[in-house]
Write a protein that holds these residues in place. Structure first.
Motif, PDB file in Angstrom:
ATOM      1  N   ILE A   1     -39.697  -8.397   2.902  1.00 41.32           N
ATOM      2  CA  ILE A   1     -38.915  -7.704   3.674  1.00 41.32           C
ATOM      3  C   ILE A   1     -39.728  -6.315   4.212  1.00 41.32           C
ATOM      4  N   ARG A   2     -40.310  -5.801   3.083  1.00 47.77           N
ATOM      5  CA  ARG A   2     -41.307  -4.647   3.500  1.00 47.77           C
ATOM      6  C   ARG A   2     -42.302  -5.093   4.496  1.00 47.77           C
TER       7      ARG A   2
ATOM      8  N   LEU B   1     -50.406   0.398  10.344  1.00 48.83           N
ATOM      9  CA  LEU B   1     -49.374   1.221  10.722  1.00 48.83           C
ATOM     10  C   LEU B   1     -49.488   2.811  10.608  1.00 48.83           C
ATOM     11  N   SER B   2     -50.099   3.055   9.509  1.00 47.19           N
ATOM     12  CA  SER B   2     -50.475   4.271   9.155  1.00 47.19           C
ATOM     13  C   SER B   2     -51.548   5.023  10.302  1.00 47.19           C
ATOM     14  N   LEU B   3     -52.551   4.093  10.523  1.00 46.57           N
ATOM     15  CA  LEU B   3     -53.558   4.516  11.482  1.00 46.57           C
ATOM     16  C   LEU B   3     -52.996   4.625  12.915  1.00 46.57           C
TER      17      LEU B   3
ATOM     18  N   ASP C   1     -46.299   5.561   1.443  1.00 49.15           N
ATOM     19  CA  ASP C   1     -46.095   5.290   0.299  1.00 49.15           C
ATOM     20  C   ASP C   1     -46.214   3.741  -0.110  1.00 49.15           C
ATOM     21  N   CYS C   2     -46.333   2.905   0.894  1.00 52.03           N
ATOM     22  CA  CYS C   2     -46.552   1.655   0.698  1.00 52.03           C
ATOM     23  C   CYS C   2     -47.975   1.221   0.953  1.00 52.03           C
ATOM     24  N   LEU C   3     -48.988   2.309   1.081  1.00 55.74           N
ATOM     25  CA  LEU C   3     -50.126   2.062   0.706  1.00 55.74           C
ATOM     26  C   LEU C   3     -50.571   1.761  -0.656  1.00 55.74           C
ATOM     27  N   LYS C   4     -49.641   2.166  -1.511  1.00 57.94           N
ATOM     28  CA  LYS C   4     -49.736   2.037  -3.043  1.00 57.94           C
ATOM     29  C   LYS C   4     -49.274   0.841  -3.548  1.00 57.94           C
TER      30      LYS C   4
ATOM     31  N   SER D   1     -51.249  -7.990   1.232  1.00 60.21           N
ATOM     32  CA  SER D   1     -50.594  -8.056   2.498  1.00 60.21           C
ATOM     33  C   SER D   1     -49.849  -6.895   3.277  1.00 60.21           C
ATOM     34  N   VAL D   2     -49.011  -6.192   2.155  1.00 60.54           N
ATOM     35  CA  VAL D   2     -48.108  -5.093   2.444  1.00 60.54           C
ATOM     36  C   VAL D   2     -49.216  -4.146   2.480  1.00 60.54           C
ATOM     37  N   LYS D   3     -50.098  -3.889   1.643  1.00 60.72           N
ATOM     38  CA  LYS D   3     -51.063  -2.676   1.907  1.00 60.72           C
ATOM     39  C   LYS D   3     -51.933  -2.619   3.255  1.00 60.72           C
ATOM     40  N   ARG D   4     -52.229  -4.078   3.738  1.00 62.63           N
ATOM     41  CA  ARG D   4     -52.828  -3.990   5.092  1.00 62.63           C
ATOM     42  C   ARG D   4     -52.147  -3.659   6.137  1.00 62.63           C
TER      43      ARG D   4
END
Length: 790
Positions: free
Chosen positions: A324-325, A368-370, A352-355, A360-363
């Motif tokens: 879902i994330r 999205l952060s960029l 926070d999802c970078l951690k 796949s979630v990290k990518r």
């Protein structure tokens, strides 16, 4: 194992096989027995044998010899044999098999059978493997069954019609009236099939799409009934009433409302109701909400509703389910371009999802952060990205560094912050940066003129600390070569004053040259930097000469060529060394023909002296000499522009040639009068005249003529010229570099000027020559040009 063994027994024996070879042996014996029984007359075991053959097919073994048995069993009047026959047809036959055409008539007969179960077998088979020819033949029968009174049959017929529309799109018009009438059904299975069929029809035919937009109120009512209905055991899934039908209706409403304000207005209230009344704690509710968000973003919805949709995705980011994330961030990335501010509210959760442990979630969180970086949050968000860079997986470093560089270039609050950020990235992940990073950073450093001292000190310390990062070492070497005098001066307001000796700098560069970690390109940067320091230091020129001479026999051809040319500068062309090795001009990324390292080469290479036929940097002149040529329009009130703002050309010595005057070749004819000329320089017996040979609206050709009235010949004559940035300059080769004494000869030079913007034309000319024991260098400015004779 006997040939008449039951299916269960065959499965038990196959599973009990210890090796693959034993399993193959069991299956080969059983297939042989099945073949033998197929060749016999009907003994009541055909369906039993075909069932065993289908299990063999599921294990991956060949079972094509059972295709004809499928055809025979489908034609059988017994239901149990029909069932196995149709199942075999769906598994063993497809539209490429000729045997599939043989069952067309049987399917047509079974579609009119009195038993709904036989009809459903035929519908399922046609919807699974029906070819285009079968669909065309049987489409009228399917349309008839769509109007039947039996809900069980209408559900199967609707799904079969979907297959027919996909196979033969032109048959969609046949099912349009019947599919519209199915929306009034109460049975959820029929409704589901009808919505899927209408969706397929609308996607393939714009005219049908316009027709079904009239059905939006009906779909809205059906959806409201599902959302507001109480508990229904038959359709309830985790507290959500028939989420499968809700998702299908939302997808259809998205298609109907796209680019249509009327349909979108009719759907807005419903979407708000679904978004507020659906529980997202369960997967079924999350699926409905996700489709709601996609529908809101795809139609012409209200701004408040779009913010609500983004907030739903923001709640998804807090869900424990990584799937879902993941889909939440995928959707936010599509939305961020149109609803940037709404997505910005969830920046903290996204970071926070970078951690997250999932790659796949990290990518997705990184991308999205960029995308969220802006001029307002560049400092805070860049801190998080740099922190992530220090611990991110190796496969994400290249993407992270590229994104940081792009964001810094677009939103950097200051040049110092920009340089510090790039240097931090190079120090952290220098091996993963892209090739264009080095030229881009060099271009940035050259433009930040007030930070040259700060940058060279910082890069020198980085070079001393670590020489393993090639991109960082290349930039450091380039910067030391250009601004080594600032480093040796030791005075820098931005950093602590550090006294650096000439030997220390040369030791650092020599370490780079000798290190096994240095690539050939890095050694080239270091060698050029060492050579450039020969004009910036005073006591170690001999050491530099010895370092350069060592690499004249280097195995690397590029490095050897540089060293040989630099040695030539020390010997034959030592008088030109200061001019050739002066500081590089400011690199203008927007200038024509300049790619700033973004071409296939990917790195800036300083041009070798022997290759410099044009665009050679002009040397800085001491304070006691005339003003620098680069300060072209210093008296106009505008700040002096660095070298890329000028088209600078230097002329190398060319062997002298003598020739008669060709203008008097046909002496008996009237010739064109000689264009007027003006004297632009007269000093030490040397006279330089300028005449305009040809002039157009945007171009001009002028000739510079130098003569010598003294009793000594003038040698090493070099003319250099500079014009404003918007003017293009091209200088042809001179007729020579020696002016005979007593006016017995002259040196001419042709200059081509292109002035497309028709700006006020001015030109500055530098005259360099040698007369016996002294070298003279003067600069003159030309503010007006004579008109041509014609």
């Amino acid at each position: 194992m006997s040939p008449s063994v039951r299916l269960q027994e065959m499965i038990r024996v196959i599973r009990g096989a210890r090796t693959q070879g034993e399993e193959r042996g069991v299956i080969q014996r059983e297939c042989a027995a099945i073949r033998a029984q197929f060749r016999q007359a009907d003994n009541g075991t055909r369906s039993h044998n075909l069932a065993k053959l289908l299990y063999v097919h599921m294990l991956g073994y060949p079972a094509h010899f059972g295709q004809m048995e499928c055809v025979r069993l489908i034609a059988s009047p017994r239901y149990n044999e029909k069932r196995v026959g149709y199942l075999g047809a769906m598994m063993l036959l497809d539209e490429k098999q000729d045997a599939s055409l043989l069952i067309t008539n049987s399917i047509k007969n079974d579609l009119s059978h009195s038993s709904q179960y036989v009809q459903s077998l035929a519908l399922c088979t046609l919807g699974c493997m029906g070819s285009a020819e079968m669909c065309r033949d049987l489409a009228p029968e399917i349309d008839r069954l769509l109007r039947a009174s039996n809900s069980y049959i209408k559900k199967k017929a609707a799904l079969c019609a979907v297959h027919i529309v996909r196979k033969v799109p032109e048959l969609g018009e046949l099912f349009t009236p019947a599919s519209r009438s199915l929306l009034s059904e109460k049975n959820h299975g029929v409704l589901h099939g009808a919505v899927v069929l209408i969706t397929e029809l609308c996607e393939r035919n714009p005219e049908t799409l316009e027709q079904f937009r009239k059905a939006v109120p009906e779909l809205v009512q059906i959806m409201k009934g599902l959302v507001m209905s109480g508990y229904s055991p038959e359709h309830n899934v985790a507290g959500i009433s028939d989420p499968f039908l809700q998702v299908r209706i939302l997808r259809l409403l998205r298609i109907l409302g796209r680019n249509n304000e009327t349909a979108s207005d009719a759907v807005n209230d419903l979407l708000a109701q679904v978004a507020t009344n659906t529980d997202s704690s369960k997967t079924a509710g999350s699926a409905v909400l996700y489709e709601t968000v996609l529908t809101v973003m795809d139609i012409k919805s209200e701004s408040g509703l779009r913010v609500l949709a983004v907030n739903i995705l923001g709640r998804f980011l807090l869900n424990n389910d990584r799937n879902i994330r993941y889909i939440s961030m995928t959707s936010l990335q599509k939305i961020v371009q149109t609803d940037h501010n709404a997505v910005q509210r969830h920046r903290g959760t996204i970071v926070d999802c970078l951690k997250d442990q999932d790659a796949s979630v990290k990518r997705r969180a990184l991308e999205l952060s960029l995308a969220l970086v802006s001029a307002v949050n560049i400092r805070s968000l860049m801190k998080e990205l740099l922190l992530f860079l220090s611990s991110c997986p190796p496969e994400l470093r290249a993407h992270t560094t590229s994104g940081i560089f792009n964001a810094a270039e677009r939103y950097a609050p200051s040049q110092r912050w920009h340089i510090d950020t790039i240097l931090h990235v190079l120090t952290t992940a220098g091996g993963d940066v892209r090739d264009e990073t080095v030229p881009n950073l060099i271009q940035l450093i050259t433009t930040a003129t007030e930070l040259h001292c700060y940058t060279v000190h910082k890069l020198y310390r980085a070079l001393i600390a670590d020489i393993s990062v090639q991109s960082l070492v290349q930039v450091a070497c380039w910067c030391i070569g250009e601004y080594g005098d600032l480093l040796l001066r030791g005075e820098c307001e931005e950093t602590e004053p550090v006294q650096v000796a000439e030997d220390d700098v040369l030791d650092a560069l020599e370490t780079v040259l000798q290190s096994h970690m240095s690539s050939p390109a890095t050694r080239g940067f270091a060698l050029t930097a060492t050579m450039k320091l020969s004009t910036r230091i005073t006591h170690n020129v001999d050491r530099i000469r010895s370092i350069v001479s060592i690499y004249g026999s280097c195995i690397d051809v590029e490095l050897q060529q540089r060293a040989v040319e630099y040695n030539a500068l020390f010997k034959k062309y030592d008088h030109m060394r200061a001019a050739v090795l002066e500081r590089m001009p400011v690199i203008d990324k927007s200038s024509p023909g300049h790619t700033n390292g973004e071409s296939a080469g990917g790195s800036i290479k300083e041009m070798e002296p022997t290759k410099r036929t044009q665009e050679v940097v002009l040397p800085q002149e001491p304070a006691n000499q005339v003003c620098d040529l680069l300060d072209l329009l210093g008296g106009s009130g505008e700040p002096p522009q660095p070298s890329p703002a000028l088209s600078t050309t230097a002329l190398g010595p060319v062997s002298s040639t003598a020739g008669g005057d060709l203008l008097d070749l046909l002496g008996g004819l009237d010739v064109t009068p000689v264009p007027p000329s003006v004297i632009v320089y007269e000093k030490n017996g040397v006279t330089l005249k300028l005449q305009t040979d040809r002039q157009t609206d945007t171009g001009m050709t002028i000739t510079l003529t130098a003569t010598n009235s003294t009793d000594r010949e003038i040698t090493s004559l070099t003319l250099q010229a500079a014009v404003p940035k918007s003017v293009q300059l091209q200088m042809k080769a001179p007729s020579g570099d020696v002016i005979p004494a007593h006016g017995l000869g002259q040196v001419t030079q042709t200059v081509l000027l292109n002035n497309p913007n028709k700006v006020s034309l001015k030109m500055r000319v530098r005259v360099c020559y040698t007369s016996q024991d002294f070298v003279c260098q003067d600069t003159v400015q030309i503010d007006s040009f004579p008109s041509p004779a014609w």
